[in-house]
Design an enzyme around this catalytic site. Structure first.
Site, short mmCIF file in Angstrom:
data_model
loop_
_atom_site.label_atom_id
_atom_site.label_comp_id
_atom_site.label_asym_id
_atom_site.label_seq_id
_atom_site.Cartn_x
_atom_site.Cartn_y
_atom_site.Cartn_z
N ASP A 1 0.75 -1.43 0.17
CA ASP A 1 -0.04 -0.06 0.01
C ASP A 1 0.94 1.21 -0.09
OD1 ASP A 1 -2.24 -0.91 0.21
OD2 ASP A 1 -2.05 -1.64 2.12
N ASP B 1 -10.65 -6.38 -1.35
CA ASP B 1 -9.11 -5.86 -0.60
C ASP B 1 -9.60 -5.36 0.39
OD1 ASP B 1 -7.05 -4.31 0.50
OD2 ASP B 1 -5.84 -3.82 -1.06
#
Length: 227
Positions: free
Chosen positions: A40, A181
């Protein structure tokens, strides 16, 4: 090919990993056949948090050959792609909401040879996908609002994942992969697998639950849910 025919894959969310035990964690992932490492990248502008940067990505590549799943939660990613060191083996997700010129970002990703994914937030309508299906290899359906680990799933996203799968079938684009996700527990993963998801970002709700001694068993539990 039907969406559910695709092999279920685990993408381990590295923002949830303990840096002290990073090398040991990677060894476990290699032994258990984790398919990808989810990175991320956050700029504090597009999302209210700072995430993993280019030095972390470079260091991780030196530790393992597991392919990376780069999730770019950054404003105007088209101007920052060259910083990241994208490899042909990577998945790179850019957000529909992050640029006024989404198709341009996807075009600029093409020369890297990576898989191009478009990520959409929980409140982004799925018709945003229709005009870019010819430019993408996958869709990353965010089940939480991005920026922080440990959130609970936004309930409407379960139906949304099914709607994305229906769109792909209707357009004859079952070749496009659906990734999910956010709060991917084994139970949520099983339900999402049934509607067509095939890549599952695994964080504190699954493989990073508890300490490192339980990671291998946690991977087995998630694997059983997505096969």
């Amino acid at each position: 090919m039907e969406l559910t025919d695709k092999k279920g894959q685990i993408s381990a969310s590295m923002m949830c990993s303990d840096l002290v035990n990073l090398k040991e964690t990677i060894t476990i992932f290699e032994h258990k056949g984790v398919e990808r490492l989810h990175i991320d990248v956050m700029d504090g502008i597009f999302v209210p948090n700072f995430g993993l940067g280019v030095d972390y990505i470079r260091g991780l590549r030196s530790l393992t050959s597991i392919p990376l799943d780069l999730h770019l939660m950054i404003k105007e990613p088209e101007y920052k792609l060259r910083w990241i060191g994208i490899e042909p083996t990577d998945i790179v997700s850019i957000h529909y909401e992050s640029s006024f010129q989404v198709q341009r970002v996807l075009d600029w990703l093409a020369p890297y040879g990576c898989q191009r994914f478009l990520a959409i937030n929980p409140a982004t309508p799925i018709n945003a996908l229709e005009e870019v299906l010819d430019y993408i290899d996958g869709i990353n359906v965010l089940m939480v609002n991005p920026g922080f680990a440990g959130q609970k799933i936004v309930p409407s996203t379960m139906k949304k994942a099914a709607k994305v799968a229906d769109l792909l079938r209707r357009e004859g684009r079952q070749d496009i992969t659906m990734e999910v996700d956010g709060n991917i527990t084994p139970e949520n993963a099983r339900r999402l697998r049934a509607v067509g998801a095939s890549i599952f970002v695994a964080g504190t709700s699954s493989i990073f639950r508890g300490d490192i001694s339980g990671y291998a068993d946690n991977i087995d539990t998630l694997r059983a849910a997505i096969e």
